[in-house]
Design a protein around this motif. Structure first.
Motif, mmCIF file in Angstrom:
data_model
loop_
_atom_site.group_PDB
_atom_site.id
_atom_site.type_symbol
_atom_site.label_atom_id
_atom_site.label_comp_id
_atom_site.label_asym_id
_atom_site.label_seq_id
_atom_site.Cartn_x
_atom_site.Cartn_y
_atom_site.Cartn_z
ATOM 1 N N GLY A 35 0.821 -1.205 0.000
ATOM 2 C CA GLY A 35 0.000 0.000 0.000
ATOM 3 C C GLY A 35 0.859 1.262 0.000
ATOM 4 N N GLU A 36 1.945 1.229 0.803
ATOM 5 C CA GLU A 36 2.843 2.385 0.831
ATOM 6 C C GLU A 36 3.531 2.575 -0.519
ATOM 7 O OE1 GLU A 36 5.399 1.431 4.026
ATOM 8 O OE2 GLU A 36 3.988 2.043 5.612
ATOM 9 N N ARG A 37 3.910 1.415 -1.139
ATOM 10 C CA ARG A 37 4.566 1.507 -2.445
ATOM 11 C C ARG A 37 3.611 2.103 -3.481
ATOM 12 N NH1 ARG A 37 4.557 -0.971 -7.065
ATOM 13 N NH2 ARG A 37 3.022 -2.502 -6.357
ATOM 14 N N GLU A 86 4.114 9.960 -6.690
ATOM 15 C CA GLU A 86 5.105 10.323 -7.705
ATOM 16 C C GLU A 86 4.418 10.656 -9.026
ATOM 17 O OE1 GLU A 86 9.132 8.491 -9.843
ATOM 18 O OE2 GLU A 86 7.921 7.273 -8.472
ATOM 19 N N ALA A 87 3.398 9.826 -9.368
ATOM 20 C CA ALA A 87 2.663 10.091 -10.612
ATOM 21 C C ALA A 87 1.965 11.445 -10.545
ATOM 22 C CB ALA A 87 1.651 8.979 -10.865
ATOM 23 N N LEU A 114 1.806 17.035 -11.838
ATOM 24 C CA LEU A 114 1.823 18.435 -11.414
ATOM 25 C C LEU A 114 2.936 19.198 -12.121
ATOM 26 C CD1 LEU A 114 0.859 20.734 -9.599
ATOM 27 C CD2 LEU A 114 2.354 19.854 -7.799
ATOM 28 N N GLN A 115 4.133 18.548 -12.208
ATOM 29 C CA GLN A 115 5.245 19.197 -12.891
ATOM 30 C C GLN A 115 4.902 19.453 -14.354
ATOM 31 O OE1 GLN A 115 7.899 20.439 -11.416
ATOM 32 N NE2 GLN A 115 7.137 19.684 -9.452
ATOM 33 N N HIS A 116 4.275 18.456 -14.980
ATOM 34 C CA HIS A 116 3.867 18.634 -16.375
ATOM 35 C C HIS A 116 2.855 19.779 -16.493
ATOM 36 C CE1 HIS A 116 5.041 14.251 -17.589
ATOM 37 N NE2 HIS A 116 6.083 15.046 -17.390
ATOM 38 N N ALA A 117 1.921 19.798 -15.528
ATOM 39 C CA ALA A 117 0.923 20.868 -15.557
ATOM 40 C C ALA A 117 1.593 22.236 -15.375
ATOM 41 C CB ALA A 117 -0.127 20.639 -14.472
#
Length: 326
Positions: free
Chosen positions: A169-171, A178-179, A184-187
């Motif tokens: 679950g943590e992974r 991360e996705a 967000l970075q792409h946005a």
């Protein structure tokens, strides 16, 4: 296995499991018993919506406890399902206990997950007989000759599975985070690109506005210049027509007079008489002789009178004869 709904008699559950569960139904029965044992105390009654005994000779229903259901599935797991089951009002046939399919199927699914989890870690490599038994097949050797598989509901395996599920679950949460961070970075990159485009468009718009303003000012200046030129043309319209040879009212002598003046003074920029030291009459006579023919003295006098400016007529600059060289 196709989904089934409604209630099912307790003594038909094992038979129904044979139709679709991935592990041996007897093994599954034992796993369900172990799971029920950890779910609640043995004397705790199961809600009648999930399991209840209904007899025509007994008004109402009677509650089935967790312990009674554990005993039934343990017996089914050993191949000897009890014909009777204890309820809060006494023993009743197992066929008289109705169980809600969705509830027991959820327990079976969880028990299956626990059993397969243990099988993947507890079965020694190459132990095909235990693997076949866990996979609902028929092993070559008899079941009594094989060591029993540990239950997936044993505390150690439950804790181990919970740890792995927690790590998984943590992974997954980390991957999702991360996705989302990448998204967000792409946005943000897209927004930055949009901002850059907007800034460029604003700069181009400002430049266009400045160019339009410059063009407007040039047009205003051009219109002003044309207006001034038109005014000048209106002021000099008479003179223009005076020297227009196509105008029947234009006098020939007048046109010649203007032509002499323009040539001698270079359109009013040069004092020909003063610069050359030759009188206006002489200059006019020479021009007339060259373009028209030999003038008479009267014509020369008229030309001198018409072409001599007021300063000369009032005793201004006296014409000078050029000195002979040598």
């Amino acid at each position: 296995m196709s989904a089934r709904f409604g209630r099912i008699p307790l003594d038909r559950i094992i038979t129904e499991w044979e139709d679709g569960h991935p592990i041996n139904p007897r093994l599954l029965a034992g796993e369900v018993a172990a799971l029920l044992r950890t779910a609640a105390p043995a004397d705790h009654p199961i809600h009648e919506a999930f399991a209840s005994a209904i007899l025509s000779a007994m008004p109402g229903g009677c509650a089935v406890t967790h312990g009674a259901l554990v005993d039934y599935f343990e017996g089914a797991g050993s191949g000897r399902p009890p014909a009777m089951i204890t309820t809060t009002t006494g023993s009743v046939p197992a066929s008289a206990v109705l169980v809600w399919r969705q509830w027991i199927n959820r327990l079976a699914d969880e028990a299956t997950s626990r059993a397969l989890y243990v099988a993947g870690r507890a079965i020694p490599a190459g132990d095909s007989s235990n693997i076949a038994m866990a996979a609902n097949a028929s092993p070559t050797a008899s079941q009594t000759e094989q060591p029993p598989l540990p239950s997936g509901s044993e505390p150690g395996y439950v804790a181990m599975r919970q740890r792995e599920q927690r790590r998984e679950g943590e992974r997954r949460a980390a991957e999702q985070l991360e996705a989302k961070d990448i998204a967000l970075q792409h946005a943000l990159s897209r927004e930055a690109a949009k901002d850059a485009i907007i800034a460029t468009m604003k700069a181009q718009l400002q430049l266009s506005r400045e160019e339009a303003e410059d063009e407007r000012r040039r047009r205003i200046e051009s219109d002003r210049a044309r207006a001034e030129l038109a005014e000048q043309l209106r002021e000099h319209a008479g003179i223009i027509e005076f020297v227009n040879p196509e105008n029947a009212l234009s006098p020939v002598e007048g046109r010649r007079l203007v032509a002499i003046w323009c040539e001698l003074t270079e359109n009013g920029t040069v004092d020909a008489a003063t610069d050359s030291g030759i009188g206006v009459g002489t200059l006019a006579r020479d021009w007339w002789r060259k373009h028209v023919g030999e003038p008479s003295d009267t014509e020369v006098k008229r030309l001198r009178w018409a072409l001599t400016w007021p300063a000369r007529k009032g005793g201004g600059v006296v014409a000078r004869r050029p000195r002979n060289k040598g």
